[in-house]
Design a protein around this motif. Structure first.
Motif, PDB file in Angstrom:
ATOM      1  N   SER A 135      14.214  10.925   5.297  1.00 17.61           N
ATOM      2  CA  SER A 135      14.365   9.945   4.237  1.00 17.61           C
ATOM      3  C   SER A 135      15.840   9.573   4.173  1.00 17.61           C
ATOM      4  N   VAL A 136      16.112   8.275   4.030  1.00 15.00           N
ATOM      5  CA  VAL A 136      17.489   7.798   4.001  1.00 15.00           C
ATOM      6  C   VAL A 136      17.692   6.973   2.736  1.00 15.00           C
ATOM      7  N   VAL A 137      18.815   7.214   2.055  1.00 15.53           N
ATOM      8  CA  VAL A 137      19.177   6.458   0.857  1.00 15.53           C
ATOM      9  C   VAL A 137      20.549   5.850   1.080  1.00 15.53           C
ATOM     10  N   LEU A 138      20.675   4.566   0.774  1.00 10.13           N
ATOM     11  CA  LEU A 138      21.953   3.866   0.835  1.00 10.13           C
ATOM     12  C   LEU A 138      22.337   3.486  -0.589  1.00 10.13           C
ATOM     13  N   HIS A 139      23.501   3.942  -1.027  1.00  9.19           N
ATOM     14  CA  HIS A 139      24.026   3.553  -2.334  1.00  9.19           C
ATOM     15  C   HIS A 139      24.995   2.405  -2.098  1.00  9.19           C
ATOM     16  N   LEU A 140      24.721   1.244  -2.692  1.00  9.55           N
ATOM     17  CA  LEU A 140      25.527   0.048  -2.455  1.00  9.55           C
ATOM     18  C   LEU A 140      26.717   0.003  -3.405  1.00  9.55           C
ATOM     19  N   ILE A 141      27.891  -0.206  -2.810  1.00  7.59           N
ATOM     20  CA  ILE A 141      29.117  -0.308  -3.579  1.00  7.59           C
ATOM     21  C   ILE A 141      29.736  -1.653  -3.224  1.00  7.59           C
ATOM     22  N   ARG A 142      29.701  -2.570  -4.146  1.00  4.48           N
ATOM     23  CA  ARG A 142      30.262  -3.888  -3.901  1.00  4.48           C
ATOM     24  C   ARG A 142      31.770  -3.814  -4.060  1.00  4.48           C
ATOM     25  N   GLU A 143      32.476  -4.309  -3.085  1.00  9.10           N
ATOM     26  CA  GLU A 143      33.939  -4.236  -3.097  1.00  9.10           C
ATOM     27  C   GLU A 143      34.534  -5.072  -4.207  1.00  9.10           C
ATOM     28  N   THR A 144      33.823  -6.072  -4.702  1.00  7.67           N
ATOM     29  CA  THR A 144      34.364  -6.938  -5.745  1.00  7.67           C
ATOM     30  C   THR A 144      34.225  -6.314  -7.130  1.00  7.67           C
ATOM     31  N   GLU A 145      33.464  -5.214  -7.218  1.00 11.06           N
ATOM     32  CA  GLU A 145      33.292  -4.585  -8.514  1.00 11.06           C
ATOM     33  C   GLU A 145      34.574  -3.855  -8.902  1.00 11.06           C
ATOM     34  N   SER A 146      34.924  -3.929 -10.151  1.00  9.52           N
ATOM     35  CA  SER A 146      36.073  -3.191 -10.648  1.00  9.52           C
ATOM     36  C   SER A 146      35.570  -2.209 -11.701  1.00  9.52           C
ATOM     37  N   VAL A 147      36.474  -1.363 -12.131  1.00  9.06           N
ATOM     38  CA  VAL A 147      36.112  -0.414 -13.179  1.00  9.06           C
ATOM     39  C   VAL A 147      35.950  -1.202 -14.473  1.00  9.06           C
ATOM     40  N   PRO A 148      34.799  -1.057 -15.136  1.00 13.64           N
ATOM     41  CA  PRO A 148      34.585  -1.830 -16.361  1.00 13.64           C
ATOM     42  C   PRO A 148      35.489  -1.343 -17.485  1.00 13.64           C
ATOM     43  N   SER A 149      35.818  -2.242 -18.394  1.00 12.46           N
ATOM     44  CA  SER A 149      36.631  -1.867 -19.551  1.00 12.46           C
ATOM     45  C   SER A 149      35.758  -1.134 -20.558  1.00 12.46           C
ATOM     46  N   LEU A 150      36.398  -0.446 -21.486  1.00 13.72           N
ATOM     47  CA  LEU A 150      35.650   0.299 -22.501  1.00 13.72           C
ATOM     48  C   LEU A 150      34.786  -0.621 -23.345  1.00 13.72           C
ATOM     49  N   ARG A 151      35.226  -1.868 -23.553  1.00  9.32           N
ATOM     50  CA  ARG A 151      34.433  -2.814 -24.356  1.00  9.32           C
ATOM     51  C   ARG A 151      33.135  -3.200 -23.646  1.00  9.32           C
ATOM     52  N   ASN A 152      33.147  -3.148 -22.299  1.00  8.86           N
ATOM     53  CA  ASN A 152      32.002  -3.666 -21.541  1.00  8.86           C
ATOM     54  C   ASN A 152      30.995  -2.607 -21.113  1.00  8.86           C
ATOM     55  N   ILE A 153      31.194  -1.349 -21.479  1.00 10.64           N
ATOM     56  CA  ILE A 153      30.249  -0.330 -20.998  1.00 10.64           C
ATOM     57  C   ILE A 153      29.164   0.005 -22.002  1.00 10.64           C
ATOM     58  N   GLY A 154      29.162  -0.656 -23.152  1.00  8.81           N
ATOM     59  CA  GLY A 154      28.054  -0.499 -24.088  1.00  8.81           C
ATOM     60  C   GLY A 154      28.176   0.687 -25.023  1.00  8.81           C
ATOM     61  N   LEU A 155      29.396   1.050 -25.393  1.00  8.41           N
ATOM     62  CA  LEU A 155      29.565   2.154 -26.335  1.00  8.41           C
ATOM     63  C   LEU A 155      29.229   1.694 -27.748  1.00  8.41           C
ATOM     64  N   ASP A 156      28.711   2.629 -28.552  1.00 10.03           N
ATOM     65  CA  ASP A 156      28.503   2.296 -29.958  1.00 10.03           C
ATOM     66  C   ASP A 156      29.873   2.259 -30.646  1.00 10.03           C
ATOM     67  N   ALA A 157      29.941   1.757 -31.855  1.00  9.75           N
ATOM     68  CA  ALA A 157      31.208   1.523 -32.557  1.00  9.75           C
ATOM     69  C   ALA A 157      31.985   2.824 -32.761  1.00  9.75           C
ATOM     70  N   HIS A 158      31.308   3.887 -33.156  1.00 13.56           N
ATOM     71  CA  HIS A 158      31.989   5.165 -33.411  1.00 13.56           C
ATOM     72  C   HIS A 158      32.607   5.719 -32.125  1.00 13.56           C
ATOM     73  N   SER A 159      31.859   5.697 -31.031  1.00 13.18           N
ATOM     74  CA  SER A 159      32.376   6.221 -29.751  1.00 13.18           C
ATOM     75  C   SER A 159      33.558   5.384 -29.267  1.00 13.18           C
ATOM     76  N   ALA A 160      33.492   4.084 -29.435  1.00 15.93           N
ATOM     77  CA  ALA A 160      34.592   3.220 -29.018  1.00 15.93           C
ATOM     78  C   ALA A 160      35.842   3.506 -29.841  1.00 15.93           C
ATOM     79  N   ASP A 161      35.674   3.731 -31.175  1.00 11.22           N
ATOM     80  CA  ASP A 161      36.820   4.062 -32.033  1.00 11.22           C
ATOM     81  C   ASP A 161      37.447   5.376 -31.615  1.00 11.22           C
ATOM     82  N   VAL A 162      36.625   6.373 -31.289  1.00 15.45           N
ATOM     83  CA  VAL A 162      37.139   7.678 -30.878  1.00 15.45           C
ATOM     84  C   VAL A 162      37.922   7.558 -29.573  1.00 15.45           C
ATOM     85  N   LEU A 163      37.418   6.821 -28.618  1.00 11.74           N
ATOM     86  CA  LEU A 163      38.095   6.677 -27.338  1.00 11.74           C
ATOM     87  C   LEU A 163      39.355   5.817 -27.445  1.00 11.74           C
ATOM     88  N   ASN A 164      39.367   4.836 -28.338  1.00 12.18           N
ATOM     89  CA  ASN A 164      40.535   3.978 -28.496  1.00 12.18           C
ATOM     90  C   ASN A 164      41.624   4.641 -29.322  1.00 12.18           C
TER      91      ASN A 164
END
Length: 189
Positions: free
Chosen positions: A159-188
């Protein structure tokens, strides 16, 4: 486990199926040696060329990129059947079933594309990388292969699995990863 040349297997299978009531003749099968391995290698090379497997794989890569798949799974289901599944939105979905290609040829062709995996090693898990330009976009794929048990000792399933990594992808910002308000406040903070 012993491996047979395809012609020997066909002959042996004919003996088993045609003479069920007679005891099967004892046939000594030599363990896998250099000549048997080279026979297997030549059969795989012919199979890859006959089925134009590399072109088919390039089409699968392009489909995966167009449909935003994160993984491609190659699952052997029989001697001449391999299902290709895409991971779309976290779920595996059947994309295509290849029914005219030997199941051993698909991992062999994928390993050839990596350049750093042993394409004829069937008994150990392996990892590698494939770098391709697909539809003028750079695509990096992490390749993992693992042997799977088969009821037929003459087949070498993987069995073979290929995980695709697009070179144009960047690390998402904290605002764009879908954190709830409390978690975002704690991390910021």
């Amino acid at each position: 486990i012993c491996y047979l040349r395809e012609s020997d297997w066909i002959e042996y299978w004919g003996v088993l199926t045609s003479e069920r009531e007679k005891p099967a003749p004892e046939k000594v099968v030599s363990p896998l040696g250099d000549s048997t391995e080279s026979d297997f290698e030549s059969v795989m090379d012919r199979e890859i060329g006959r089925t134009q497997l590399n072109s088919l794989l390039e089409n699968i890569f392009a489909d995966a990129l167009r449909n935003h798949a994160t993984e491609i799974h190659f699952m052997p289901l029989g001697p001449r059947r391999t299902d290709v599944l895409f991971r779309l939105d976290g779920h595996l979905s059947l994309w295509v079933s290849m029914e005219d290609v030997r199941c051993e040829a698909v991992p062999t062709a994928l390993k050839m594309l990596t350049g750093n995996m042993d394409r004829y090693e069937r008994m150990a898990a392996q990892q590698g990388m494939i770098f391709r330009m697909v539809e003028k976009l750079p695509l990096r794929m992490s390749v993992s292969s693992i042997p799977i048990a088969s009821g037929d000792p003459g087949l070498r399933h993987e069995s073979v699995v290929l995980h695709l990594i697009r070179e144009t992808e960047s690390v998402p910002s904290l605002r764009n990863i879908g954190l709830d308000a409390h978690s975002a406040d704690v991390l910021n903070a």
